[in-house]
Design a protein around this motif. Structure first.
Motif, PDB file in Angstrom:
ATOM      1  N   MET A  89       0.853  -1.192   0.000  1.00 40.15           N
ATOM      2  CA  MET A  89       0.000   0.000   0.000  1.00 40.15           C
ATOM      3  C   MET A  89       0.888   1.241   0.000  1.00 40.15           C
ATOM      4  O   MET A  89       0.963   1.989   0.976  1.00 40.15           O
ATOM      5  N   ALA A  90       1.548   1.460  -1.132  1.00 42.82           N
ATOM      6  CA  ALA A  90       2.524   2.548  -1.242  1.00 42.82           C
ATOM      7  C   ALA A  90       1.893   3.912  -0.983  1.00 42.82           C
ATOM      8  O   ALA A  90       2.562   4.827  -0.495  1.00 42.82           O
ATOM      9  N   TRP A  91       0.608   4.056  -1.273  1.00 41.58           N
ATOM     10  CA  TRP A  91      -0.068   5.336  -1.091  1.00 41.58           C
ATOM     11  C   TRP A  91      -0.033   5.804   0.349  1.00 41.58           C
ATOM     12  O   TRP A  91      -0.088   7.006   0.615  1.00 41.58           O
ATOM     13  N   LEU A 149      -7.025   8.489  -6.587  1.00 42.17           N
ATOM     14  CA  LEU A 149      -5.695   8.457  -5.976  1.00 42.17           C
ATOM     15  C   LEU A 149      -4.753   7.554  -6.776  1.00 42.17           C
ATOM     16  O   LEU A 149      -3.631   7.952  -7.105  1.00 42.17           O
ATOM     17  N   HIS A 150      -5.212   6.360  -7.113  1.00 43.03           N
ATOM     18  CA  HIS A 150      -4.352   5.429  -7.841  1.00 43.03           C
ATOM     19  C   HIS A 150      -4.079   5.912  -9.262  1.00 43.03           C
ATOM     20  O   HIS A 150      -2.989   5.691  -9.791  1.00 43.03           O
ATOM     21  N   LEU A 151      -5.033   6.591  -9.886  1.00 43.86           N
ATOM     22  CA  LEU A 151      -4.780   7.174 -11.205  1.00 43.86           C
ATOM     23  C   LEU A 151      -3.705   8.254 -11.126  1.00 43.86           C
ATOM     24  O   LEU A 151      -2.790   8.294 -11.957  1.00 43.86           O
ATOM     25  N   ARG A 152      -3.815   9.117 -10.128  1.00 49.04           N
ATOM     26  CA  ARG A 152      -2.824  10.196  -9.965  1.00 49.04           C
ATOM     27  C   ARG A 152      -1.436   9.653  -9.670  1.00 49.04           C
ATOM     28  O   ARG A 152      -0.443  10.218 -10.103  1.00 49.04           O
ATOM     29  N   ARG A 153      -1.379   8.548  -8.938  1.00 44.36           N
ATOM     30  CA  ARG A 153      -0.088   7.950  -8.588  1.00 44.36           C
ATOM     31  C   ARG A 153       0.414   6.988  -9.668  1.00 44.36           C
ATOM     32  O   ARG A 153       1.464   6.411  -9.521  1.00 44.36           O
ATOM     33  N   LYS A 154      -0.382   6.821 -10.731  1.00 39.60           N
ATOM     34  CA  LYS A 154      -0.032   5.911 -11.827  1.00 39.60           C
ATOM     35  C   LYS A 154       0.168   4.484 -11.338  1.00 39.60           C
ATOM     36  O   LYS A 154       1.082   3.786 -11.751  1.00 39.60           O
ATOM     37  N   GLU A 155      -0.728   4.054 -10.432  1.00 35.69           N
ATOM     38  CA  GLU A 155      -0.694   2.700  -9.878  1.00 35.69           C
ATOM     39  C   GLU A 155      -1.759   1.855 -10.581  1.00 35.69           C
ATOM     40  O   GLU A 155      -2.821   1.555 -10.032  1.00 35.69           O
ATOM     41  N   ALA A 156      -1.447   1.469 -11.805  1.00 35.07           N
ATOM     42  CA  ALA A 156      -2.411   0.740 -12.628  1.00 35.07           C
ATOM     43  C   ALA A 156      -2.805  -0.595 -12.011  1.00 35.07           C
ATOM     44  O   ALA A 156      -3.941  -1.047 -12.174  1.00 35.07           O
ATOM     45  N   SER A 157      -1.913  -1.215 -11.276  1.00 32.71           N
ATOM     46  CA  SER A 157      -2.224  -2.530 -10.698  1.00 32.71           C
ATOM     47  C   SER A 157      -3.297  -2.448  -9.612  1.00 32.71           C
ATOM     48  O   SER A 157      -3.974  -3.437  -9.338  1.00 32.71           O
ATOM     49  N   ALA A 176     -10.064  -1.440  -7.039  1.00 37.47           N
ATOM     50  CA  ALA A 176     -10.820  -0.256  -6.620  1.00 37.47           C
ATOM     51  C   ALA A 176     -12.082  -0.091  -7.466  1.00 37.47           C
ATOM     52  O   ALA A 176     -13.157   0.218  -6.936  1.00 37.47           O
ATOM     53  N   LEU A 177     -11.964  -0.308  -8.752  1.00 38.53           N
ATOM     54  CA  LEU A 177     -13.122  -0.152  -9.629  1.00 38.53           C
ATOM     55  C   LEU A 177     -14.178  -1.231  -9.392  1.00 38.53           C
ATOM     56  O   LEU A 177     -15.378  -0.948  -9.399  1.00 38.53           O
TER      57      LEU A 177
END
Length: 124
Positions: free
Chosen positions: A36-38, A91-99, A104-105
């Motif tokens: 959970m790098a975020w 958040l994941h889009l902004r951080r470019k965390e495609a995985s 989330a979706l």
């Protein structure tokens, strides 16, 4: 359809309960190291608050309807969890965390389905 909504709500409750308890009980550094790098970008209080929101949402999906006390709260819990997952997606889009996006979706869509069902044609 009522059975399907209960099944989805139960699966969501388990997922959010587990994720929320993990965020509440583990230090931010351990969460970041576990994938959970975020969490490294937020204060420990914020991470714990997100965890508390997830736990409360999980409880809200099930308990009011089971007890018959304000069962409409289940729909509102689903709306809150859908909003939480919409925020997670951004958040994941902004951080470019495609995985992290598919999970989330999927959780967003499932929570939205429960909200639709419980506010609309399959309300308690």
């Amino acid at each position: 359809m009522n059975t399907v909504l209960w099944g989805i709500a139960g699966a969501l409750a388990l997922a959010f309960l587990a994720a929320g308890l993990m965020k509440i009980s583990q230090p931010r550094e351990k969460l970041a190291a576990s994938g959970m790098a975020w969490t490294a970008d937020f204060s420990p209080e914020t991470v714990k608050t997100v965890g508390a929101v997830e736990v409360l949402g999980a409880v809200g999906l099930i308990v009011p309807a089971v007890l018959g006390i304000a069962p409409a709260l289940a729909a509102w819990a689903a709306i809150g969890l859908a909003a939480t997952m919409l925020g997670a997606t951004v958040l994941h889009l902004r951080r470019k965390e495609a995985s992290a996006l598919p999970a989330a979706l999927v959780l967003f869509v499932l929570a939205a389905v429960v909200a639709w069902g419980r506010l609309g044609p399959y309300a308690f």
